[in-house]
Scaffold this motif. Structure first.
Motif, mmCIF file in Angstrom:
data_model
loop_
_atom_site.group_PDB
_atom_site.id
_atom_site.type_symbol
_atom_site.label_atom_id
_atom_site.label_comp_id
_atom_site.label_asym_id
_atom_site.label_seq_id
_atom_site.Cartn_x
_atom_site.Cartn_y
_atom_site.Cartn_z
ATOM 1 N N UNK A 90 0.834 -1.204 0.000
ATOM 2 C CA UNK A 90 0.000 0.000 0.000
ATOM 3 C C UNK A 90 0.869 1.253 0.000
ATOM 4 N N UNK A 91 2.022 1.152 0.645
ATOM 5 C CA UNK A 91 2.944 2.293 0.698
ATOM 6 C C UNK A 91 3.873 2.340 -0.515
ATOM 7 N N UNK A 92 3.669 1.462 -1.463
ATOM 8 C CA UNK A 92 4.467 1.409 -2.694
ATOM 9 C C UNK A 92 5.906 0.974 -2.444
ATOM 10 N N UNK A 93 6.130 0.293 -1.332
ATOM 11 C CA UNK A 93 7.480 -0.207 -1.069
ATOM 12 C C UNK A 93 7.755 -1.480 -1.868
ATOM 13 N N UNK A 94 6.707 -2.260 -2.101
ATOM 14 C CA UNK A 94 6.810 -3.475 -2.922
ATOM 15 C C UNK A 94 5.593 -3.524 -3.846
ATOM 16 N N UNK A 95 5.635 -4.455 -4.828
ATOM 17 C CA UNK A 95 4.500 -4.622 -5.729
ATOM 18 C C UNK A 95 3.468 -5.550 -5.093
ATOM 19 N N UNK A 96 2.259 -5.455 -5.594
ATOM 20 C CA UNK A 96 1.201 -6.344 -5.103
ATOM 21 C C UNK A 96 1.477 -7.800 -5.466
ATOM 22 N N UNK A 97 2.332 -7.993 -6.462
ATOM 23 C CA UNK A 97 2.645 -9.357 -6.900
ATOM 24 C C UNK A 97 3.965 -9.852 -6.305
ATOM 25 N N UNK A 98 4.467 -9.160 -5.257
ATOM 26 C CA UNK A 98 5.723 -9.552 -4.616
ATOM 27 C C UNK A 98 5.675 -11.039 -4.255
ATOM 28 N N UNK A 99 6.646 -11.846 -4.703
ATOM 29 C CA UNK A 99 6.637 -13.290 -4.367
ATOM 30 C C UNK A 99 6.944 -13.504 -2.873
ATOM 31 N N UNK A 100 6.131 -14.338 -2.236
ATOM 32 C CA UNK A 100 6.269 -14.613 -0.810
ATOM 33 C C UNK A 100 6.595 -16.100 -0.648
ATOM 34 N N UNK A 101 7.685 -16.381 0.116
ATOM 35 C CA UNK A 101 8.073 -17.775 0.304
ATOM 36 C C UNK A 101 7.106 -18.463 1.273
ATOM 37 N N UNK A 102 6.514 -19.582 0.821
ATOM 38 C CA UNK A 102 5.501 -20.272 1.612
ATOM 39 C C UNK A 102 5.788 -21.784 1.616
ATOM 40 N N UNK A 103 5.275 -22.433 2.623
ATOM 41 C CA UNK A 103 5.342 -23.898 2.722
ATOM 42 C C UNK A 103 3.916 -24.433 2.588
ATOM 43 N N UNK A 104 3.750 -25.421 1.678
ATOM 44 C CA UNK A 104 2.430 -26.010 1.449
ATOM 45 C C UNK A 104 2.162 -27.070 2.521
ATOM 46 N N UNK A 105 0.977 -26.955 3.153
ATOM 47 C CA UNK A 105 0.575 -27.949 4.157
ATOM 48 C C UNK A 105 -0.889 -28.296 3.902
ATOM 49 N N UNK A 106 -1.098 -29.525 3.375
ATOM 50 C CA UNK A 106 -2.458 -29.973 3.056
ATOM 51 C C UNK A 106 -2.907 -31.089 3.979
ATOM 52 N N UNK A 107 -2.070 -31.440 4.968
ATOM 53 C CA UNK A 107 -2.404 -32.572 5.829
ATOM 54 C C UNK A 107 -2.887 -32.125 7.204
ATOM 55 N N UNK A 108 -2.235 -31.100 7.834
ATOM 56 C CA UNK A 108 -2.602 -30.687 9.187
ATOM 57 C C UNK A 108 -3.842 -29.810 9.175
ATOM 58 N N UNK A 109 -4.545 -29.844 10.315
ATOM 59 C CA UNK A 109 -5.739 -29.014 10.481
ATOM 60 C C UNK A 109 -5.290 -27.560 10.650
ATOM 61 N N UNK A 110 -5.708 -26.678 9.755
ATOM 62 C CA UNK A 110 -5.267 -25.266 9.836
ATOM 63 C C UNK A 110 -5.570 -24.622 11.186
ATOM 64 N N UNK A 111 -6.726 -24.926 11.770
ATOM 65 C CA UNK A 111 -7.085 -24.332 13.068
ATOM 66 C C UNK A 111 -6.118 -24.774 14.152
ATOM 67 N N UNK A 112 -5.730 -26.061 14.103
ATOM 68 C CA UNK A 112 -4.848 -26.583 15.144
ATOM 69 C C UNK A 112 -3.440 -26.012 15.020
#
Length: 675
Positions: A90-112
């Motif tokens: 929002x402050x124009x420091x980065x682009x809205x499409x800035x790549x963010x490093x993430x880890x995929x987790x499809x097994x654990x309960x997100x709430x837990x």
């Protein structure tokens, strides 16, 4: 037909991927329902900007109603980091499409797992945080502003943590072990002197309240609210090498001046500069003191009314006329233009300057007299002029004999023999016959007899004319109040005025003492120079002015001081009645602080005062303290309550006491009726 779900790439569980910021969403099952605070998001944004994202976000693909991926990812862990990056975008420091490093987790309960991240994490101990901040400052040379920018906090917060990190390691360990609270640690942080911190800690009793700690640490320092500090000023004190200790954790109202001796020297130096300007007026001497010098025993002269020069009178009239004209023109204006406001200031200064010329000291008194330059109670310079030392007094003129109806008399009316006017030789005759033989018209005995009858007549007449009695009494009081050593009244009224400085140290340096001195100086300046002109002056006053002068002279004779060897119960009862009649409210002139009262009475008296003014609970909280800390704690508790010791209280008027008694009786009757 091929669906989007069938064509989207399959990403394995546990894989690390870079996902555009605008493709990340908050997971609806995230355990945190309370929004992140703005301060928290600001801090994360600053940290990421300085160091990047240090911990991966944990996400899972968003699925549509048919179970196919939408192309978006739901953030299970790291929602705060996502919001921080959105803020940066929002402050124009980065682009809205800035790549963010993430880890995929499809097994654990997100709430837990979102709950687990916050529940099982242990925050850094504050002591470790304080020390790490200090290390950043010392090892990397970063200032508070730079550290603040890298951690998303204010520079003031960083300064606080740096100060806490500089507390003695010994006390920091006590804090880690639970022996000190954070508030107590902050109190120790008021100074960076480890030895002093440890000394105060070792000498503390079981009572380790933060204010007690601060007081003990700052005991030898001078508060910025002290009149000396106000007079010198922080800038001048710092330029002279003085250090001001600041409390970053409480409102310290300007801090504490560490070097009291330096401060006193700077006060004297500044007063001496002012004294040099005063002496340039022509005074024989000027004496400088921090406290007003009591019991100096010097006669005092006051400025007298003088006529303005034609030039000054014309200038005054012109300035007053312009001021009145501007006032009339701007009467309806809500706000004055800057140039008009400035002109008003100039005119007021000119009028005040010329008004000051209406009173002046006699040139002879200036040449023989001097002035005191002292520090006022409010931190300003106080200049008291017109004091004449005994050795500088004019020599008393020798008595001169005057011949009246063939009889030679001196200035006191005493008959003198020829050739003995300077020796005050008295001719005493016991009988009228002897007076006739000596060629003298009247004997002393007859003169005494006749004047006694005249005195009786004067008493009778004066008692029948109250208005004239007021003039006569006012004249008698004023003559003895403002003219030293002059017998100028036939009324045997002797106004005695006890010097209060000998009973209460520093009383003349108080606001009330200064107000009385200014009132006296104002009247003294209006008195005619020659006491022979005093009667005409007083007789010419309007009623209000005469009553004001009478009241001032009478006020100086009041003495309600209790001495241990005196037994004057009726006098003190009268003082109480006078206080009631005047509606005296001593809270306007005096407060019971540790210096004036609480530190000078027993602990029992202190506790009784707190119980009466505040509560039993408040008294119980300070009951186990040592005397001085108890007095200082009581001072804070009593502040603003209006409490006064019994000796300082004004008795209620009888009518109010009667009303209270009637109310109490009514309450009793209602209580009985209710039963």
């Amino acid at each position: 037909m091929t669906t989007k779900a069938n064509t989207a790439p399959v990403i394995e569980n546990g894989a690390t991927v870079f996902i555009p910021l605008n493709k990340l969403k908050k997971h609806p099952k995230n355990a945190r329902k309370t929004p992140h605070s703005e301060a928290s998001i600001e801090a994360k944004a600053a940290s990421i900007a300085a160091k990047g994202i240090l911990q991966n976000l944990v996400v899972e693909p968003e699925l549509d109603g048919e179970g196919g991926p939408t192309g978006f990812y739901l953030v299970s862990i790291g929602e705060g980091r996502r919001l921080a990056q959105l803020l940066r975008a929002k402050r124009k420091e980065i682009k809205k499409t800035e790549p963010i490093r993430c880890v995929i987790d499809t097994e654990n309960d997100p709430a837990e797992i979102s709950l687990d991240e916050n529940v099982t994490r242990e925050d850094l101990h504050p002591a470790d945080q304080f020390e790490r901040f200090r290390e950043l400052a010392e090892d990397r040379g970063w200032g508070a502003e730079e550290i603040a920018a890298r951690f998303g906090v204010t520079a003031h917060v960083v300064k606080q943590r740096l100060r806490l990190g500089a507390v003695s390691p010994k006390l920091m360990q006590v804090y880690r072990d639970g022996g000190l609270t954070l508030d107590q640690l902050m109190a120790f942080a008021i100074t960076e002197d480890h030895a002093r911190q440890e000394q105060v800690y070792e000498n503390l009793s079981y009572n380790k309240e933060p204010r007690i700690i601060r007081h003990d640490l700052m005991k030898s320092n001078v508060a910025a609210t002290d009149r000396r500090a106000i007079f010198v000023g922080a800038e001048a004190y710092a330029e002279a090498g003085g250090v001001i200790v600041r409390d970053l954790f409480t409102e310290d109202r300007g801090g504490f001046y560490e070097d009291a001796a330096l401060l006193d020297r700077l006060v004297i130096d500044k007063l001496e500069r002012i004294a040099a300007e005063v002496q340039a007026e022509g005074w024989k001497w000027v004496s400088v003191h921090i406290d007003y010098p009591h019991a100096h025993g010097l006669r005092r002269a006051y400025p007298q009314s003088v006529e303005l020069s034609e030039e000054d009178a014309a200038a005054y009239d012109a300035a007053q006329a312009e001021y009145d004209r501007l006032s009339s023109e701007c009467e309806s204006a809500e706000e004055l233009p800057d140039d008009v406001d400035q002109r008003f200031g100039e005119l007021e200064a000119e009028i005040e300057r010329i008004d000051a010329l209406r009173h002046a000291y006699d040139a002879d008194e200036i040449g023989r007299g001097g002035a005191f330059v002292v520090l006022n109670h409010d931190g300003t310079a106080r200049i008291e002029r017109g004091f004449i030392r005994a050795e500088d007094e004019k020599p008393e003129p020798e008595d001169a004999a005057t011949e009246i109806d063939g009889v030679r008399v001196n200035d006191d009316g005493e008959i003198v023999e020829d050739g003995e006017s300077g020796d005050h030789a008295f001719v005493q005759n016991a009988e009228d016959e002897e007076a006739e033989e000596d060629g003298k018209p009247l004997s002393d005995l007859l003169i005494r007899d006749l004047t006694a009858h005249r005195t009786l007549g004067l008493r009778l007449a004066l008692g029948e004319q109250p208005d004239m009695a007021l003039i006569a009494v006012t004249h008698a009081l004023a003559a003895q109040t403002f003219y030293r050593g002059v017998e100028a009244t036939c009324l045997e009224i002797r106004p005695a005025s006890a010097h209060l400085g000998g009973h209460a140290d520093g009383i003349e340096d108080t606001a009330a003492g200064k107000a009385l001195a200014d009132r006296h100086a104002g009247w003294a300046a209006d008195m005619p120079r020659d006491v022979a002109d005093l009667w005409a002056f007083i007789a010419g006053l309007d009623q209000a002015s005469m009553m004001a002068l009478f009241a001032h002279c009478a006020s100086l004779t009041v003495s309600a001081v209790k001495q241990p060897w005196e037994r004057k119960p009726r006098a003190h009862e009268t003082a109480d009645r006078l206080a009631t009649a005047l509606g005296l409210e001593m809270t306007a002139h005096w407060i019971p602080d540790a210096r004036t009262y609480l530190g000078r009475v027993t602990k029992a008296h202190i506790l009784a005062a707190v119980r009466e003014a505040v509560s039993d609970e408040a008294a119980d909280r300070i009951a186990a303290m040592k005397k001085q800390p108890m007095a200082e704690a009581a001072e804070q508790l009593l502040a603003g309550t209006g409490w006064l010791p019994p000796l300082m209280r004004t008795p209620e008027p009888a009518w109010l006491t009667d009303i209270r008694s009637a109310e109490a009786e009514d309450a009793d009757r209602l209580s009985v009726a209710a039963e």
